[in-house]
Enzyme design. Structure first.
Site, mmCIF file in Angstrom:
data_model
loop_
_atom_site.group_PDB
_atom_site.id
_atom_site.type_symbol
_atom_site.label_atom_id
_atom_site.label_comp_id
_atom_site.label_asym_id
_atom_site.label_seq_id
_atom_site.Cartn_x
_atom_site.Cartn_y
_atom_site.Cartn_z
ATOM 1 N N GLU A 33 49.590 31.809 36.265
ATOM 2 C CA GLU A 33 48.743 33.076 35.925
ATOM 3 C C GLU A 33 48.034 32.969 34.925
ATOM 4 O OE1 GLU A 33 48.087 34.749 38.718
ATOM 5 O OE2 GLU A 33 50.173 35.186 39.166
ATOM 6 N N HIS A 34 46.803 33.740 34.760
ATOM 7 C CA HIS A 34 45.794 33.444 33.629
ATOM 8 C C HIS A 34 45.776 32.113 33.054
ATOM 9 C CE1 HIS A 34 45.050 37.939 33.831
ATOM 10 N NE2 HIS A 34 46.365 38.110 34.155
ATOM 11 N N THR A 35 45.882 31.309 33.886
ATOM 12 C CA THR A 35 45.539 29.781 33.399
ATOM 13 C C THR A 35 44.206 29.255 33.997
ATOM 14 O OG1 THR A 35 46.686 29.210 35.200
ATOM 15 C CG2 THR A 35 48.024 28.977 33.153
ATOM 16 N N SER A 67 30.344 48.311 56.442
ATOM 17 C CA SER A 67 31.893 48.029 55.960
ATOM 18 C C SER A 67 32.509 48.819 56.966
ATOM 19 C CB SER A 67 32.031 48.035 54.493
ATOM 20 O OG SER A 67 33.462 48.437 54.305
ATOM 21 N N GLY A 121 42.983 46.580 46.155
ATOM 22 C CA GLY A 121 43.413 47.176 44.969
ATOM 23 C C GLY A 121 45.049 46.662 44.569
ATOM 24 N N GLY A 123 45.871 43.338 44.220
ATOM 25 C CA GLY A 123 46.019 41.977 43.515
ATOM 26 C C GLY A 123 46.188 40.803 44.151
ATOM 27 N N LEU A 124 45.759 41.190 45.613
ATOM 28 C CA LEU A 124 45.929 39.979 46.718
ATOM 29 C C LEU A 124 44.569 39.465 47.006
ATOM 30 C CD1 LEU A 124 48.587 41.446 48.980
ATOM 31 C CD2 LEU A 124 48.728 39.747 47.270
ATOM 32 N N ASP A 171 41.131 32.307 42.982
ATOM 33 C CA ASP A 171 41.020 33.156 44.409
ATOM 34 C C ASP A 171 40.166 32.463 45.157
ATOM 35 O OD1 ASP A 171 42.613 34.462 42.573
ATOM 36 O OD2 ASP A 171 41.568 36.034 42.389
ATOM 37 N N TYR A 220 41.235 42.578 31.634
ATOM 38 C CA TYR A 220 41.158 41.346 32.065
ATOM 39 C C TYR A 220 40.176 40.445 31.045
ATOM 40 C CZ TYR A 220 40.533 37.265 35.191
ATOM 41 O OH TYR A 220 40.638 36.002 35.573
HETATM 42 C C1 GLA Z 1 42.571 37.347 39.068
HETATM 43 C C2 GLA Z 1 41.547 36.532 38.880
HETATM 44 C C3 GLA Z 1 41.949 34.966 38.870
HETATM 45 C C4 GLA Z 1 43.081 34.608 37.651
HETATM 46 C C5 GLA Z 1 44.210 35.677 38.293
HETATM 47 C C6 GLA Z 1 44.987 35.824 37.160
HETATM 48 O O1 GLA Z 1 43.341 37.386 40.317
HETATM 49 O O2 GLA Z 1 40.641 36.798 39.882
HETATM 50 O O3 GLA Z 1 40.796 34.311 38.769
HETATM 51 O O4 GLA Z 1 42.576 34.609 36.560
HETATM 52 O O5 GLA Z 1 43.543 37.208 38.022
HETATM 53 O O6 GLA Z 1 45.961 34.432 37.371
#
Ligand code: GLA
Length: 392
Positions: A33-35, A67, A121, A123-124, A171, A220
């Site tokens: 995550e966040h890498t 939409s 919203g 986070g998926l 993503d 972020y």
């Molecule tokens: C969000 C961003 C991704 C990634 C994650 C954290 O989902 O879209 O690019 O940075 O956060 O891992």
């Protein structure tokens, strides 16, 4: 959710013509995550929730985008694409059209009907799903080849430069390249990837805290800036490095003095998280599932304490989960500040897990969580409307 034939019908009612259907999945990240924006490693899987898009070419250079989720239609000329007000849903599809045109691909005017089933919203990656599905539709309707890695990069560019969120590549990439039954180990520098087979007897269980994750909140982008500051400072003593990916934990410790304590903690998360990704892949490959629990727990702790992107609901959800029978590992997933946890659960224990987690989370927060069980799924595709129905 609509079936593909219903989507064709809705399109015909609105635009009066037949259409083709495309779909792209959301994702869940197992670890890493966040890498991604630090040139590091990630291990996501595409999930069974998709964004569905029906599209048909028109004779002018206009886009008409409807939409279903927002009950709204937006029109725009391909020669004059500009973002609408901040946070408007149409900025994602418009941004993709903009990025494709910027890359030199001339598009044709297209009518689009969008129906998303990825929870918003949570986070998926509902945003990556809409970007990739629309990108595939626009390329196909414009007569262009779809190169999946290229499409992922252009969708990321749309989100970075048109929508204004400085997201990494994870993503969009997994939405393009996901494979049923597999997670995807991605090297976010080279974009080389390997599929990692997931054990058949383990389910991906996603628990939604119901706290809206707000990537636009600025936190972020702040984390990204802190990582960049870390790289800049470390480059003074380690001139060979380009990103945190190039720094070892020993080097970070050695040069601790050049960093603000907060920046040090952020760097520490990224560097240790990259190591955890590689160890997790090794654990999957050697079928040593017991090794995954501690890795996921350390990842959660590091995101909570060093990277500071968790929240009390994510911590609670994870805490409840790890105490359940049949749980191999649990952690927050995605950008953080709300959204979901990912839990690897033995399939025989899934029903009991859902009952327990739901009851205990409700007791402590007064909120009923949504819990989704998803197989790792296929990446984006054009749908054969003769046979295929939505996965969920
Ligand atoms: C969000 C961003 C991704 C990634 C994650 C954290 O989902 O879209 O690019 O940075 O956060 O891992």
């Amino acid at each position: 959710m609509k079936t593909a034939p219903q989507l064709l019908e809705s399109f015909r009612e609105r635009f009066g013509t037949p259409s083709n259907i495309y779909r792209a999945p959301g994702r869940v990240n197992l670890i890493g995550e966040h890498t991604d924006y630090n040139d590091g490693f990630v291990l996501p899987a595409a999930i069974g929730f998709c964004c569905w898009v029906a599209g048909a070419r028109r004779s002018d250079r206009k886009l008409a985008i409807h939409s279903e989720n927002f009950s709204e239609t937006v029109e725009a000329g391909l020669d004059l694409l500009a973002p609408l007000r901040k946070r408007h849903w149409a900025n994602y599809p418009l941004g993709v059209a903009w990025a494709l045109e910027e890359s030199g691909r001339r598009l044709s005017g297209t009518n689009l009907f969008i129906a998303g089933e990825v929870p918003l919203g949570a986070g998926l990656s509902s945003s990556a799903a809409i970007e990739v599905a629309v990108g595939m539709a626009l390329l196909n309707q414009g007569g262009h080849e779809v190169n999946r890695s290229e499409l992922a990069k252009l969708c990321q560019r749309a989100e970075n430069e048109f929508v204004g969120a400085r997201v990494g590549i994870m993503d969009q990439f997994v939405s393009c390249h996901g494979r049923a039954g597999h997670a995807l180990l991605l090297d976010c520098r080279s974009l080389e990837f390997e599929l990692v087979k997931l054990p058949a007897e383990v389910q991906l269980v996603i628990c939604n805290t119901m706290v809206k994750h707000e990537i636009g909140s600025g936190e972020y982008n702040t984390r990204r800036a802190e990582c960049e500051e870390g790289v800049r400072k470390l480059q003074i003593v380690l001139p060979g490095i380009r990103a945190l990916r190039d720094v070892t934990l020993a080097q970070l410790e050695e040069h601790r003095g050049v960093l603000e304590p907060k920046v040090f903690s952020r760097c520490c998360h990224v560097i240790t998280e990259n190591e955890r990704v590689m160890k997790a892949v090794e654990a999957f490959r050697s079928e040593n599932l017991e090794a995954l629990g501690p890795l996921m727990q350390d990842s959660h702790r590091s995101l909570r304490d060093d990277y500071e992107v968790s929240c009390k609901e994510l911590d609670l959800m994870t805490e409840i989960a790890v105490a359940q029978r049949g749980v191999i590992g649990a952690r927050m997933t995605g950008g953080g500040f709300g959204g979901c946890t990912i839990n690897l659960v033995a399939d025989v224990a899934v029903e009991e897990f859902k009952r327990q987690v739901s009851a205990q989370y409700f007791e402590k927060t007064g909120q009923r969580p949504e819990i989704y069980v998803s197989a790792a799924s296929e990446g984006a595709q054009q749908v054969d409307t003769g046979t295929v129905r939505p996965a969920i």
